[in-house]
Design a protein around this motif. Structure first.
Motif, PDB file in Angstrom:
ATOM      1  N   LEU A  58      -6.039  12.259   1.143  1.00 57.64           N
ATOM      2  CA  LEU A  58      -5.068  11.180   1.128  1.00 57.64           C
ATOM      3  C   LEU A  58      -5.500  10.170   0.071  1.00 57.64           C
ATOM      4  O   LEU A  58      -6.637   9.699   0.087  1.00 57.64           O
ATOM      5  N   HIS A  90       0.822  -1.211   0.000  1.00 52.95           N
ATOM      6  CA  HIS A  90       0.000   0.000   0.000  1.00 52.95           C
ATOM      7  C   HIS A  90       0.859   1.265   0.000  1.00 52.95           C
ATOM      8  O   HIS A  90       1.796   1.373   0.782  1.00 52.95           O
ATOM      9  N   LEU A 104      -4.877   6.510  -1.428  1.00 47.99           N
ATOM     10  CA  LEU A 104      -4.317   5.217  -1.052  1.00 47.99           C
ATOM     11  C   LEU A 104      -4.365   4.276  -2.247  1.00 47.99           C
ATOM     12  O   LEU A 104      -5.430   4.064  -2.827  1.00 47.99           O
ATOM     13  N   SER A 133       0.562   5.552   0.151  1.00 48.79           N
ATOM     14  CA  SER A 133      -0.329   6.667   0.488  1.00 48.79           C
ATOM     15  C   SER A 133       0.332   7.971   0.080  1.00 48.79           C
ATOM     16  O   SER A 133       1.528   8.171   0.285  1.00 48.79           O
TER      17      SER A 133
END
Length: 131
Positions: free
Chosen positions: A105, A10, A107, A12
């Motif tokens: 944000l 992941h 992601l 971000s």
């Protein structure tokens, strides 16, 4: 933009207010060049992106345009129903209702990347602000 955080799968990224779209930028290579000529895949593959979520003001919006739109610049057709490969420089539009002048944000869940001709251990995904 470099990622704020990366945990192996992941990424971000903090997006500034009024961002309308970004580009998902990574290295890219052709499987036929890296693995060998017996692999007949001549697409330039960047990273395999699954889930994309935009979070702003305690609200989250799942972005699915990369798996729903066949003509989105820099994306190949969906692999199954939940992920798609980039070509190393892929446009990702953000809907106006998501940003509305707020920071947020972004992601990205990246399932695979490479192998690349350069021998770096990770895909090194970055964003480039389009507008």
């Amino acid at each position: 933009m470099r990622p704020l955080q990366y945990d192996g799968t992941h990424y971000s990224f903090m997006l500034p207010p009024h961002t309308k779209s970004v580009r998902v930028v990574s290295r890219a290579s052709r499987p036929s060049d890296v693995i060998g000529p017996f692999v007949d895949d001549r697409r330039y593959l960047g990273v395999l992106v699954a889930k994309i979520v935009f979070v702003s003001d305690s609200q989250s919006y799942e972005i699915t345009s990369h798996v729903q739109t066949e003509t989105l610049d820099g994306w190949y057709g969906a692999e199954g129903e939940s992920c798609a490969w980039t070509n190393g420089n892929a446009t990702l539009p953000l809907c106006e209702h998501m940003t509305q002048g707020r920071m947020g944000l972004l992601l990205l869940e990246v399932l695979a990347g490479g192998p690349y001709l350069l021998s770096y251990p990770q895909a090194d995904v970055r964003l480039s602000q389009s507008a």
